[in-house]
Design a protein around this motif. Structure first.
Motif, PDB file in Angstrom:
ATOM      1  N   TYR A 114      25.854  26.900  21.384  1.00  0.00           N
ATOM      2  CA  TYR A 114      25.573  28.053  22.238  1.00  0.00           C
ATOM      3  C   TYR A 114      24.573  28.962  21.516  1.00  0.00           C
ATOM      4  CZ  TYR A 114      26.308  32.643  24.315  1.00  0.00           C
ATOM      5  OH  TYR A 114      26.119  33.872  24.878  1.00  0.00           O
ATOM      6  N   PRO A 115      23.563  29.509  22.184  1.00  0.00           N
ATOM      7  CA  PRO A 115      23.402  29.602  23.648  1.00  0.00           C
ATOM      8  C   PRO A 115      22.461  28.562  24.255  1.00  0.00           C
ATOM      9  CG  PRO A 115      21.928  31.148  22.611  1.00  0.00           C
ATOM     10  CD  PRO A 115      22.626  30.431  21.489  1.00  0.00           C
ATOM     11  N   ALA A 116      22.252  27.428  23.582  1.00  0.00           N
ATOM     12  CA  ALA A 116      21.260  26.464  24.062  1.00  0.00           C
ATOM     13  C   ALA A 116      21.524  26.033  25.501  1.00  0.00           C
ATOM     14  CB  ALA A 116      21.243  25.244  23.144  1.00  0.00           C
ATOM     15  N   ALA A 117      22.775  25.713  25.833  1.00  0.00           N
ATOM     16  CA  ALA A 117      23.091  25.256  27.182  1.00  0.00           C
ATOM     17  C   ALA A 117      22.762  26.327  28.223  1.00  0.00           C
ATOM     18  CB  ALA A 117      24.567  24.868  27.275  1.00  0.00           C
ATOM     19  N   VAL A 118      23.117  27.569  27.916  1.00  0.00           N
ATOM     20  CA  VAL A 118      22.834  28.676  28.833  1.00  0.00           C
ATOM     21  C   VAL A 118      21.329  28.857  28.992  1.00  0.00           C
ATOM     22  CG1 VAL A 118      23.038  31.170  29.160  1.00  0.00           C
ATOM     23  CG2 VAL A 118      25.004  29.848  28.351  1.00  0.00           C
ATOM     24  N   ASP A 119      20.609  28.832  27.885  1.00  0.00           N
ATOM     25  CA  ASP A 119      19.150  28.977  27.945  1.00  0.00           C
ATOM     26  C   ASP A 119      18.516  27.885  28.805  1.00  0.00           C
ATOM     27  OD1 ASP A 119      19.367  31.150  26.263  1.00  0.00           O
ATOM     28  OD2 ASP A 119      18.818  30.035  24.456  1.00  0.00           O
ATOM     29  N   ASP A 120      18.996  26.651  28.636  1.00  0.00           N
ATOM     30  CA  ASP A 120      18.430  25.524  29.390  1.00  0.00           C
ATOM     31  C   ASP A 120      18.664  25.677  30.885  1.00  0.00           C
ATOM     32  OD1 ASP A 120      17.718  24.496  26.949  1.00  0.00           O
ATOM     33  OD2 ASP A 120      19.306  22.985  26.887  1.00  0.00           O
ATOM     34  N   ILE A 121      19.871  26.039  31.257  1.00  0.00           N
ATOM     35  CA  ILE A 121      20.195  26.164  32.682  1.00  0.00           C
ATOM     36  C   ILE A 121      19.407  27.312  33.308  1.00  0.00           C
ATOM     37  CG2 ILE A 121      22.044  26.678  34.317  1.00  0.00           C
ATOM     38  CD1 ILE A 121      23.930  25.297  32.181  1.00  0.00           C
ATOM     39  N   GLU A 122      19.287  28.411  32.572  1.00  0.00           N
ATOM     40  CA  GLU A 122      18.485  29.522  33.084  1.00  0.00           C
ATOM     41  C   GLU A 122      17.019  29.120  33.232  1.00  0.00           C
ATOM     42  OE1 GLU A 122      19.381  32.691  30.354  1.00  0.00           O
ATOM     43  OE2 GLU A 122      20.982  33.453  31.660  1.00  0.00           O
ATOM     44  N   GLN A 123      16.512  28.322  32.311  1.00  0.00           N
ATOM     45  CA  GLN A 123      15.130  27.870  32.395  1.00  0.00           C
ATOM     46  C   GLN A 123      14.947  26.913  33.573  1.00  0.00           C
ATOM     47  OE1 GLN A 123      13.521  26.716  28.636  1.00  0.00           O
ATOM     48  NE2 GLN A 123      11.456  26.412  29.418  1.00  0.00           N
ATOM     49  N   ALA A 124      15.938  26.067  33.813  1.00  0.00           N
ATOM     50  CA  ALA A 124      15.873  25.162  34.961  1.00  0.00           C
ATOM     51  C   ALA A 124      15.834  25.947  36.265  1.00  0.00           C
ATOM     52  CB  ALA A 124      17.073  24.218  34.950  1.00  0.00           C
ATOM     53  N   THR A 125      16.655  26.993  36.338  1.00  0.00           N
ATOM     54  CA  THR A 125      16.671  27.831  37.536  1.00  0.00           C
ATOM     55  C   THR A 125      15.316  28.481  37.764  1.00  0.00           C
ATOM     56  OG1 THR A 125      19.027  28.301  37.232  1.00  0.00           O
ATOM     57  CG2 THR A 125      17.788  29.770  38.683  1.00  0.00           C
ATOM     58  N   GLN A 126      14.749  29.053  36.697  1.00  0.00           N
ATOM     59  CA  GLN A 126      13.460  29.720  36.836  1.00  0.00           C
ATOM     60  C   GLN A 126      12.366  28.724  37.204  1.00  0.00           C
ATOM     61  OE1 GLN A 126      13.343  33.224  36.575  1.00  0.00           O
ATOM     62  NE2 GLN A 126      11.468  32.725  37.725  1.00  0.00           N
ATOM     63  N   TRP A 127      12.433  27.524  36.661  1.00  0.00           N
ATOM     64  CA  TRP A 127      11.445  26.483  36.994  1.00  0.00           C
ATOM     65  C   TRP A 127      11.516  26.138  38.481  1.00  0.00           C
ATOM     66  CZ3 TRP A 127      11.451  21.532  38.996  1.00  0.00           C
ATOM     67  CH2 TRP A 127      10.284  20.785  38.812  1.00  0.00           C
TER      68      TRP A 127
END
Length: 312
Positions: A122-135
């Motif tokens: 953590y927080p890699a998983a959160v960062d990735d999901i937020e980046q996917a959403t923004q993408w």
């Protein structure tokens, strides 16, 4: 656990294969003889895009799969589903059957992969999901998808992640101005922890000490890094801006620890919460029939009633 070389990676990526649909099926059909593996059936003109790259972290590519809303129905927005697996294992493909059913209801459904604890804490998983959403939001026009309303959901540890991100983003969106923060209209929590610091959650996590799934994701047990455990408890981000919430529980209380506190805080803040609680069915019910079809119907019914359908 196995170690293999991904074709699109420049270096090996460790993968924990302890949580697969087939292993869960073999385990659970001894307890519930009614379950069966779902079969996907596609409608004419239905579009699915696999392994769309949404980010690259160092030499690691991150991808998502996108189930487009069927063309003969008006698009009802975007759902992002996060797979489970104890923050350590699992695969985005686990949500293919549910994504397919919801796409046929008119929803665009995205299934992102993310860095698991075996690769990054953590927080890699959160960062990735937020980046996917923004993408997805940034590329919605070229993808041909509607992103309003914006919904995030998941199962087990994925349900926890989805709820954490949905609650945290909506609470902090008005405080941060240096970067865009997506506002979620609704969260779908399937047997995901809501308060990882509750007595009930810690009862099960402390049985394995530093080897518990959460301790391995966060880098230590609650007694050594309590602030971090409180930081990842979704219940601590509930306010008047919280997205509408659907909780669907197997009936096994440990997997929705914090549910009663969440319900109270939602009521105090005038937010909408819907709870569907089964009578002690298998934990990963979203993977199998006969639960899957009914689950898709319950989600579709909940989303029809979501009152806030435009981002603020």
């Amino acid at each position: 656990m196995i170690l293999f070389q991904l074709s699109h990676a420049a270096e090996p990526i460790q993968v924990d294969d302890g949580y697969t649909v087939s292993k869960r099926f073999e385990k659970y059909r001894k307890l519930d003889t009614t379950i069966s593996l779902p079969k996907l059936s596609f409608t004419e003109g239905q579009l699915v895009e696999f392994d769309l790259r949404y980010a690259q972290v160092g030499q690691r590519e991150l991808h998502l799969d996108l189930f487009h809303a069927v063309p003969n129905k008006p698009s009802k927005g975007l759902i992002i589903f996060i797979h489970g697996g104890g923050w350590r294992a699992g695969n985005k493909s686990h949500f293919y059957p549910l994504a397919n059913l919801l796409a046929q209801q008119g929803y665009n459904v995205a299934l992102p992969e993310y860095r698991l604890s075996i690769a990054a804490l953590y927080p890699a998983a959160v960062d990735d999901i937020e980046q996917a959403t923004q993408w997805l939001l940034n590329h919605s026009s070229e993808l041909g998808i509607s992103t309003s309303p914006l919904i995030i959901g998941g199962g087990s540890s994925g349900g926890h992640l989805a709820t954490l991100i949905g609650f945290k983003n909506n609470k902090q969106a008005h405080l941060l101005t240096d970067k865009p923060i997506p506002l979620y209209n609704a969260v779908i929590n399937l047997d995901g922890l809501l308060d990882v610091t509750s007595e009930l959650a810690l009862k099960f996590e402390n049985r394995k000490g530093n080897d518990s799934a959460l301790a391995k994701w966060l880098g230590g047990r609650y007694e050594t890094i309590p602030d971090l455990w409180h930081q990842v408890s979704p219940v601590n981000y509930i306010n008047e801006d919280a997205p509408e919430l659907l909780i669907i529980s197997s009936g096994q209380a440990r997997f929705t620890a914090g549910k009663d506190k969440t319900k109270r805080l939602f009521n105090e803040n005038g937010r909408t919460i819907t709870i569907i609680e089964h009578e002690n069915i298998i934990h990963t019910f979203w993977l199998f029939e006969p639960y899957l079809t009914n689950l898709a119907a319950d989600i579709a019914e909940f989303l029809m009633d979501v009152s806030k359908i435009e981002q603020e």
